[in-house]
Design an enzyme around this catalytic site. Structure first.
Site, mmCIF file in Angstrom:
data_model
loop_
_atom_site.group_PDB
_atom_site.id
_atom_site.type_symbol
_atom_site.label_atom_id
_atom_site.label_comp_id
_atom_site.label_asym_id
_atom_site.label_seq_id
_atom_site.Cartn_x
_atom_site.Cartn_y
_atom_site.Cartn_z
ATOM 1 N N HIS A 22 0.898 -1.118 -0.166
ATOM 2 C CA HIS A 22 -0.065 -0.032 0.076
ATOM 3 C C HIS A 22 0.743 1.234 -0.070
ATOM 4 O O HIS A 22 1.220 1.711 1.025
ATOM 5 C CB HIS A 22 -0.822 -0.055 1.025
ATOM 6 C CG HIS A 22 -2.014 1.163 1.487
ATOM 7 N ND1 HIS A 22 -2.612 1.349 2.440
ATOM 8 C CD2 HIS A 22 -1.971 2.350 0.359
ATOM 9 C CE1 HIS A 22 -3.163 2.692 2.491
ATOM 10 N NE2 HIS A 22 -2.813 3.089 1.044
ATOM 11 N N HIS A 68 1.882 4.772 -2.811
ATOM 12 C CA HIS A 68 1.579 5.443 -3.934
ATOM 13 C C HIS A 68 2.873 5.891 -4.709
ATOM 14 O O HIS A 68 3.509 6.581 -3.975
ATOM 15 C CB HIS A 68 0.603 6.627 -3.662
ATOM 16 C CG HIS A 68 -0.754 6.278 -2.988
ATOM 17 N ND1 HIS A 68 -2.049 5.928 -3.888
ATOM 18 C CD2 HIS A 68 -1.141 5.681 -1.619
ATOM 19 C CE1 HIS A 68 -2.992 5.457 -2.899
ATOM 20 N NE2 HIS A 68 -2.506 5.593 -1.583
ATOM 21 N N ASP A 127 -5.680 3.032 -9.418
ATOM 22 C CA ASP A 127 -6.787 3.501 -8.632
ATOM 23 C C ASP A 127 -7.720 4.641 -9.375
ATOM 24 O O ASP A 127 -7.133 5.190 -10.276
ATOM 25 C CB ASP A 127 -6.018 4.421 -7.649
ATOM 26 C CG ASP A 127 -5.840 3.592 -6.538
ATOM 27 O OD1 ASP A 127 -6.128 2.275 -6.323
ATOM 28 O OD2 ASP A 127 -5.138 4.217 -5.455
ATOM 29 N N GLY A 138 -8.271 8.759 -3.244
ATOM 30 C CA GLY A 138 -8.936 10.121 -3.167
ATOM 31 C C GLY A 138 -9.582 9.956 -1.886
ATOM 32 O O GLY A 138 -9.668 8.877 -1.025
ATOM 33 N N HIS A 169 -9.628 1.557 -1.187
ATOM 34 C CA HIS A 169 -9.309 2.609 -0.014
ATOM 35 C C HIS A 169 -10.463 2.698 0.701
ATOM 36 O O HIS A 169 -11.573 2.795 -0.115
ATOM 37 C CB HIS A 169 -8.679 3.749 -0.396
ATOM 38 C CG HIS A 169 -7.140 4.040 -0.582
ATOM 39 N ND1 HIS A 169 -6.931 3.394 -1.731
ATOM 40 C CD2 HIS A 169 -6.396 4.509 0.223
ATOM 41 C CE1 HIS A 169 -5.540 3.686 -1.777
ATOM 42 N NE2 HIS A 169 -5.173 4.209 -0.680
ATOM 43 N N GLU A 181 -10.724 4.828 6.357
ATOM 44 C CA GLU A 181 -9.599 5.830 6.560
ATOM 45 C C GLU A 181 -10.301 7.039 7.308
ATOM 46 O O GLU A 181 -10.024 7.011 8.580
ATOM 47 C CB GLU A 181 -8.553 5.920 5.545
ATOM 48 C CG GLU A 181 -7.458 6.853 5.711
ATOM 49 C CD GLU A 181 -6.790 7.541 4.542
ATOM 50 O OE1 GLU A 181 -7.340 7.384 3.607
ATOM 51 O OE2 GLU A 181 -5.692 7.913 4.739
ATOM 52 N N ASP A 202 2.226 4.087 2.552
ATOM 53 C CA ASP A 202 1.011 5.114 2.151
ATOM 54 C C ASP A 202 1.792 6.121 0.928
ATOM 55 O O ASP A 202 1.957 6.011 -0.117
ATOM 56 C CB ASP A 202 0.209 5.463 3.075
ATOM 57 C CG ASP A 202 -1.036 5.887 2.332
ATOM 58 O OD1 ASP A 202 -1.301 5.676 1.087
ATOM 59 O OD2 ASP A 202 -2.172 6.426 3.352
HETATM 60 ZN ZN LIG Z 1 -3.261 4.932 0.255
#
Ligand SMILES: [Zn+2]
Length: 341
Positions: free
Chosen positions: A16, A18, A138, A170, A197, A200, A278
């Site tokens: 996970h 980006h 994504d 996003g 996602h 969160e 992340d």
């Molecule tokens: Zn993420």
């Protein structure tokens, strides 16, 4: 060898992360100058200050600004090389990296070119010893519905050897997961597994929707599932793995104290988890630090951390043969390092 030395030395997975979110302030500063793009700061020091994330709104603004600075193939190559160097430094052997097609079509060199450059560079890295990296494309929720349709069409039109899933990223606030179901259905029909996602910055209901409406096989974060026992049970029963990021959660969610982070409750409920960064420079972290925090602050033992590490392969989306080869490699390293099974 201490536990922390073993954590630093052991082969690791990170699923996970980006790719755009690995760009350091120094790289971004140089890239913006090279491409003649005005940043909302006047010095590198100020930019470093901007990177300190306090909430999701600020974070997403900087993140999009960063995407708009990628203007040449060399910028993309530099981004991949920085990521690869970080993996090699930390002995990250397998990574699944989120990389949004839509944002690079909109702000960068075009999705097709961006994926070609990134894929070629990642394949070169894999051929010369690693890391082994696979890509998740994504949908950026803030640009829906356009981004959903674009991403589904991009996946339908391509057979990129590194793309293993469609994802959903996003902001969550104002963007329930269920309306994205048509795009996930299209991706599945085109042969792609799905991840999303959820849980969160929004609550357990988003996790439920990601599982039941989107058919997500893994959830990025998912931590707020602990706010609804039924959702926690849903994750455990279906063996849906949650890709947790402690420092990111401490910056962007209400779970600011890692000692009280939901990861322990998730494990106790039987929910499989992984550990990742992340967007590491935004949260002042790297994967070794995340494992160290999990050990020292969240109280996870070295044996628990090893199982969490293996979950990146067990629940990873690359082909079975590759994951099996890496599992054997990891098992040999565990023996050599004396890590309890
Ligand atoms: Zn993420």
């Amino acid at each position: 060898m201490t536990d922390l030395e073993k954590i630093a030395a052991m082969p690791k997975t990170e699923v996970h992360l980006h790719l755009e979110g690995t760009i350091s302030p120094d790289t971004l500063w140089a890239m913006a100058a090279r491409n003649g793009i005005a940043l909302p700061v006047t010095s590198l020091e100020e930019l470093k200050g901007l990177y300190v994330c306090e909430n999701f709104d600020k974070f997403i603004k900087i993140w999009l600004m960063m995407c708009s600075c990628l203007k040449t193939e060399d910028d993309y190559v530099g981004m991949v090389d920085g990521f690869v160097a970080d993996c090699q430094r930390q002995n990250i052997r397998y990574a699944e990296v989120h990389f949004s097609a839509y944002n690079h079509e909109k702000f960068g060199i075009g999705a097709d070119r961006a994926f070609k450059v990134v894929t070629r560079r990642l394949q070169e890295a894999e051929a010369s010893g690693g890391p082994v990296t696979r890509l998740i494309t994504d949908i950026p929720s803030e640009a829906a519905p356009e981004s959903g349709d674009f991403t589904a069409a991009f996946l339908e039109a391509n057979a990129n050897p590194l793309i293993v899933a469609m994802g959903l990223g996003g902001p969550e606030a104002g963007f329930p997961r269920a309306p994205f179901a048509p795009y996930f259905d299209r991706a599945r029909r085109a042969g792609y597994p799905c991840v999303a996602h959820a849980g969160e910055t929004a609550g357990a209901e988003h996790v439920r929707q990601a599982v039941l409406d989107l058919g997500a096989q893994r959830i990025q974060h998912g931590i707020r599932a602990v706010e609804d026992e039924a959702v926690l049970t849903l994750l455990a029963e279906r063996r849906i793995c949650c890709d947790v990021a402690l420092s990111s959660n401490a910056c962007l969610t209400g779970y600011t104290d890692i000692a009280k982070h939901p990861i322990r409750r998730m494990l106790d409920a039987g929910v499989p988890v992984t550990l990742s960064t992340d967007d590491p420079p935004f949260f002042g972290t790297d994967l070794v630090r995340e494992y160290t925090l999990a050990n020292e602050e969240a109280g996870l033992s070295l044996a628990e951390l090893w199982q969490i590490n293996l979950n990146g392969l067990r629940y990873g989306l690359a082909d079975v043969g590759l994951r099996r080869r890496l599992l054997l490699e990891f098992e040999a390293a565990r023996n050599a390092l004396g890590i309890p099974a």
